[in-house]
Design a protein around this motif. Structure first.
Motif, short mmCIF file in Angstrom:
data_model
loop_
_atom_site.label_atom_id
_atom_site.label_comp_id
_atom_site.label_asym_id
_atom_site.label_seq_id
_atom_site.Cartn_x
_atom_site.Cartn_y
_atom_site.Cartn_z
N CYS A 52 -12.42 -109.18 32.73
CA CYS A 52 -12.44 -108.15 31.81
C CYS A 52 -11.12 -107.59 31.16
CB CYS A 52 -13.14 -106.79 32.47
SG CYS A 52 -12.45 -106.18 34.04
N PHE A 53 -9.97 -107.86 32.24
CA PHE A 53 -8.62 -107.35 32.20
C PHE A 53 -8.45 -105.88 32.08
CE2 PHE A 53 -8.97 -111.80 30.16
CZ PHE A 53 -7.98 -112.43 31.00
N ALA A 54 -9.31 -105.33 32.45
CA ALA A 54 -8.94 -103.90 32.47
C ALA A 54 -7.79 -103.63 33.57
CB ALA A 54 -10.24 -103.03 33.31
N CYS A 55 -7.66 -104.42 34.60
CA CYS A 55 -6.56 -104.26 35.36
C CYS A 55 -5.04 -104.41 34.73
CB CYS A 55 -6.61 -105.11 36.48
SG CYS A 55 -6.59 -107.06 36.36
N LYS A 56 -4.84 -105.02 33.47
CA LYS A 56 -3.91 -105.32 32.89
C LYS A 56 -3.82 -104.44 31.57
CE LYS A 56 -3.21 -109.03 35.58
NZ LYS A 56 -3.67 -108.50 36.78
N ARG A 57 -4.66 -103.66 31.26
CA ARG A 57 -4.27 -102.63 30.02
C ARG A 57 -3.09 -101.90 30.17
NH1 ARG A 57 -8.82 -102.25 26.71
NH2 ARG A 57 -7.45 -101.06 25.29
N LYS A 58 -2.26 -101.94 29.03
CA LYS A 58 -1.26 -100.86 28.98
C LYS A 58 -1.65 -99.56 28.94
CE LYS A 58 1.76 -104.01 25.98
NZ LYS A 58 2.37 -103.94 24.80
N GLY A 59 -1.08 -98.74 29.98
CA GLY A 59 -1.58 -97.54 30.13
C GLY A 59 -3.05 -96.93 30.59
N GLY A 60 -3.50 -98.16 30.97
CA GLY A 60 -5.14 -97.76 31.48
C GLY A 60 -5.16 -97.30 32.65
N PRO A 61 -6.42 -96.55 32.92
CA PRO A 61 -6.55 -95.92 34.21
C PRO A 61 -6.70 -96.80 35.27
CG PRO A 61 -8.51 -95.65 32.72
CD PRO A 61 -7.33 -96.33 31.98
N SER A 62 -6.95 -98.23 34.89
CA SER A 62 -7.15 -99.03 36.13
C SER A 62 -6.06 -100.20 36.26
CB SER A 62 -8.48 -99.73 35.71
OG SER A 62 -9.53 -98.96 36.10
N TYR A 63 -4.81 -99.81 35.55
CA TYR A 63 -3.88 -100.83 35.83
C TYR A 63 -3.62 -101.32 37.18
CZ TYR A 63 0.44 -103.28 34.86
OH TYR A 63 1.31 -104.44 35.01
N GLY A 64 -3.68 -102.59 37.57
CA GLY A 64 -3.17 -103.00 38.75
C GLY A 64 -4.24 -102.67 39.98
N ARG A 65 -5.40 -102.71 39.43
CA ARG A 65 -6.48 -102.48 40.57
C ARG A 65 -7.85 -102.83 39.72
NH1 ARG A 65 -9.88 -98.11 39.93
NH2 ARG A 65 -9.08 -96.10 38.71
#
Length: 224
Positions: A52-65
């Protein structure tokens, strides 16, 4: 100090589970203040990485997790906060079980940075260990290339968390409580039982020693 054990076997109370319990017993013996937890992965409902790449979204709340909302989410957060992880798995078709593989996909991928010049996003280095149980002998295991095949997953522990995992192998294990109930004539039941009585206690002792060693390593990494 917190060490989490992941049981990738569907069988509770058997070889892999016993090896993990021995490892955690050793960890507690090394330091009575060590907190340990054993998680049976087959009790959880989750899949491998969904891309889903939510862990890679710029400025995303789930970046890195990992943000995917299923039965692995809380466990992944606990693993990220732990000081040590020990994984146990029987070997199925020359590899770890699908349940452990799927969980490790979810653990490793969010911490792998796609930014140029950056490697891991893991919050801290941690210690790890891999425990493998299998029916084949050590000679058959090495001839079939198990260590080389398993090394890829082991390498991701090093890449992600900064330390290579400790490795333990329990070979030629006792598989059935009653061999007469199964079509399993390729095994010599008497020889298997002798092996169980003579070698498996040594395997458990090695697991206890590895648990003690992990606690010592963590204590050096993070002195009080």
């Amino acid at each position: 100090m917190k060490i989490i054990a992941l049981n990738g076997s569907p069988r509770k109370g058997w070889n892999t589970h016993q090896m993990l319990e021995a490892f955690l017993e050793g960890a507690r013996a090394a330091d009575a203040g060590t907190e340990t937890e054993l998680v049976h992965l087959f009790d959880l409902s989750y899949t491998g990485c969904r891309s889903c790449f939510a862990c890679k979204r710029k400025g995303g709340p789930s970046y890195g997790r990992c943000a995917y909302p299923d039965g692995a989410r809380e466990l992944l957060a606990a693993l990220a906060a732990a000081d040590g992880i020990v994984c146990g798995s029987p070997i199925y078709f020359h590899d770890i079980t699908a349940q452990l593989r799927g969980l490790l996909e979810r653990l490793f991928f969010p911490f792998h940075s796609f930014r140029a010049g950056e490697t891991t996003l893991a919050p801290k280095p941690l210690r790890s260990a891999m425990i493998y149980t299998m029916n084949v002998t050590e000679e058959e295991m090495r001839a079939a290339g198990y260590p080389q095949n398993l090394a890829t997953t082991e390498g991701y522990f090093s890449y992600t968390f900064g330390h290579p995992p400790a490795l333990l192998y329990a070979c030629d294990t006792w598989e059935f409580s009653d061999y007469s109930l199964y079509e399993a004539s390729i095994w010599d039941e008497a020889a298997k039982w002798r092996r169980r009585q003579e070698q498996f206690p040594r395997d458990l002792a090695a697991a206890r020693a590895a648990g003690m060693e992990m606690v010592r390593a963590i204590s050096i990494d993070h002195p009080a």
